[in-house]
Design an enzyme around this catalytic site. Sequence first.
Site, short mmCIF file in Angstrom:
data_model
loop_
_atom_site.label_atom_id
_atom_site.label_comp_id
_atom_site.label_asym_id
_atom_site.label_seq_id
_atom_site.Cartn_x
_atom_site.Cartn_y
_atom_site.Cartn_z
CD GLU A 1 -24.10 16.33 -20.13
OE1 GLU A 1 -25.13 16.81 -20.60
OE2 GLU A 1 -23.60 16.71 -19.05
CG HIS B 1 -23.07 15.77 -11.84
ND1 HIS B 1 -22.47 16.83 -11.18
CD2 HIS B 1 -22.74 15.90 -13.14
CE1 HIS B 1 -21.80 17.57 -12.07
NE2 HIS B 1 -21.95 17.04 -13.26
CD GLU C 1 -19.23 17.69 -15.71
OE1 GLU C 1 -20.38 17.84 -15.29
OE2 GLU C 1 -18.92 17.83 -16.91
O1 G3I Z 1 -24.62 33.80 -18.65
C1 G3I Z 1 -26.00 33.98 -18.29
C2 G3I Z 1 -26.23 35.34 -17.75
O2 G3I Z 1 -25.98 36.28 -18.77
C3 G3I Z 1 -27.67 35.45 -17.22
O3 G3I Z 1 -27.87 36.69 -16.64
C4 G3I Z 1 -27.93 34.34 -16.22
C5 G3I Z 1 -29.38 34.35 -15.74
O4 G3I Z 1 -29.82 33.09 -15.36
O5 G3I Z 1 -27.67 33.10 -16.80
C6 G3I Z 1 -26.34 32.96 -17.23
O6 G3I Z 1 -26.19 31.69 -17.78
C7 G3I Z 1 -26.16 30.61 -16.87
C8 G3I Z 1 -24.82 29.89 -17.04
O7 G3I Z 1 -24.79 28.73 -16.24
C9 G3I Z 1 -23.64 30.78 -16.63
O8 G3I Z 1 -23.74 31.14 -15.29
C10 G3I Z 1 -27.29 29.66 -17.21
O9 G3I Z 1 -28.53 30.28 -16.91
C11 G3I Z 1 -27.16 28.39 -16.43
O10 G3I Z 1 -28.12 27.44 -16.91
C12 G3I Z 1 -25.77 27.79 -16.63
O11 G3I Z 1 -25.68 26.62 -15.85
C13 G3I Z 1 -24.59 25.80 -16.16
C14 G3I Z 1 -25.09 24.44 -16.66
O12 G3I Z 1 -23.96 23.61 -16.90
C15 G3I Z 1 -25.88 24.56 -17.93
O13 G3I Z 1 -26.32 23.29 -18.30
C16 G3I Z 1 -23.79 25.59 -14.89
O14 G3I Z 1 -23.23 26.83 -14.47
C17 G3I Z 1 -22.66 24.58 -15.14
O15 G3I Z 1 -22.04 24.29 -13.93
C18 G3I Z 1 -23.27 23.31 -15.71
O16 G3I Z 1 -22.25 22.39 -15.96
C19 G3I Z 1 -22.65 21.14 -16.52
C20 G3I Z 1 -21.50 20.65 -17.39
O17 G3I Z 1 -21.18 21.62 -18.35
C21 G3I Z 1 -21.85 19.33 -18.06
N1 G3I Z 1 -22.27 18.35 -17.10
C22 G3I Z 1 -23.31 18.75 -16.17
C23 G3I Z 1 -22.92 20.05 -15.47
C24 G3I Z 1 -23.97 20.44 -14.45
O18 G3I Z 1 -25.17 20.77 -15.07
#
Ligand code: G3I
Length: 402
Positions: free
Chosen positions: A216, A293, A321
């Site tokens: 990105e 997406h 994705e």
């Molecule tokens: O690991 C912490 C955990 O310790 C905490 O308790 C919890 C509370 O909210 O959060 C956890 O972290 C989360 C993480 O995923 C792991 O589950 C984050 O809040 C959350 O924001 C994060 O979201 C991820 C997101 O990227 C972040 O931008 C999504 O799972 C993941 O699917 C998403 O993937 C991205 C690709 O990498 C890039 N392209 C877009 C795609 C969708 O956003």
Amino acid sequence: MKLSTSFTLLAAIIPYALAQSPEWGQCGGIGWTGATTCVSGTVCTVMNAYYSQCLPGSASSAPATTRPVSTPSGPTSTSVPAPAGTGLNALAKAAGKLYFGTATDNGELSDAAYTAILDNNKEFGQITPANSMKWDATEPTRGTFTFSGGDQIANLAKANGQLLRGHNCVWYNQLPSWVSNGQFTAADLTTVIQNHCSTLVSHYKGQVYSWDVVNEPFNDDGTWRQDVFFNVLGTTYPAIALKAARAADPNAKLYINDYNIEQSGAKATAMLNLVKQLIADGVPIDGVGFQCHFIVGEVPGTFQTVLEQFTALGLEVAITELDIRTTTPASQSALAQQQKDYQSVVQACMNVDGCVGITVWDFTDKYSWVPSTFSGQGAACPWDQNLVKKLAYNGIVAALTS
Ligand code: G3I
């Protein structure tokens, strides 16, 4: 009416009621044991070998197997038999692609019903860790690397005979604060990127088919994203990361990955210009990932053309994705449109030789990232919350068997 008469009547009515599928409902296909006739006003239509569906039209009660295949307009009209027992990856490979895959995440791996599907390499021949190879997970403090989460997914891929996509080396998001808030000189940050990419890619050397080395880099208007990497190093940082990754694992395919580059426009042009420049400069770059997406009913019509612009440069491309979200709860008509949308996206990849594979950003609505990011939206995946295949699955099958 006597009670016994009521039961007799009910007994007569119930089988008839069960024999009628509702509008948009399933009415036939391999393995289907439910109703094979449709309610009045709809016609049972063979979509593919796995799926016949009650589509709006002249009423009928004949089972799908005795009904001529109708040819509705749009992409759902394809009706090509697929061998029984095959899954999406098996079909993709039979069609000449390298894989059909899915993202997954460590927290989901204790869900046995979920892993029963994930581990089936006829369904998924490739997996991508959604979070556990990102910078905050792998180098939370400078020079200290933790690979336990990424290793769990890498080991799963190995055990399942699945390809692995590394995700990712350099991205503005999910950075530890020592990187995002670091006060770096250009020389410092170059070393930081080189060390991170080199250590990460080396750790998985020989295990990863392709790496999203840069994720990105652009804003939607095609300008560079103002993150720590661009602000300190300008447009030079992708080359720094790509060279470090190549040195660390010469056999891994190195990608730049982004969203909203699927339609012709400023962002796709910016990506095209970047990869042309990298090629001209002799920087290692093998592919471009199109995240895809999408929103139901809004799949860009120029997607195949854009894919071809990149493969014309000698690069491979991949759908990395894929998900297609809608307002929740999803209506039947939205799910029917989603089926068409999944089919057309996969078809674009099918139509382009250099499009090596398709990855959904998790296969089930149960674990989709969408609802937590887009309030009131979701239902974006080919399997529903209960791990049941949706119409979207049939759209994918139709494209893979086209
Ligand atoms: O690991 C912490 C955990 O310790 C905490 O308790 C919890 C509370 O909210 O959060 C956890 O972290 C989360 C993480 O995923 C792991 O589950 C984050 O809040 C959350 O924001 C994060 O979201 C991820 C997101 O990227 C972040 O931008 C999504 O799972 C993941 O699917 C998403 O993937 C991205 C690709 O990498 C890039 N392209 C877009 C795609 C969708 O956003």
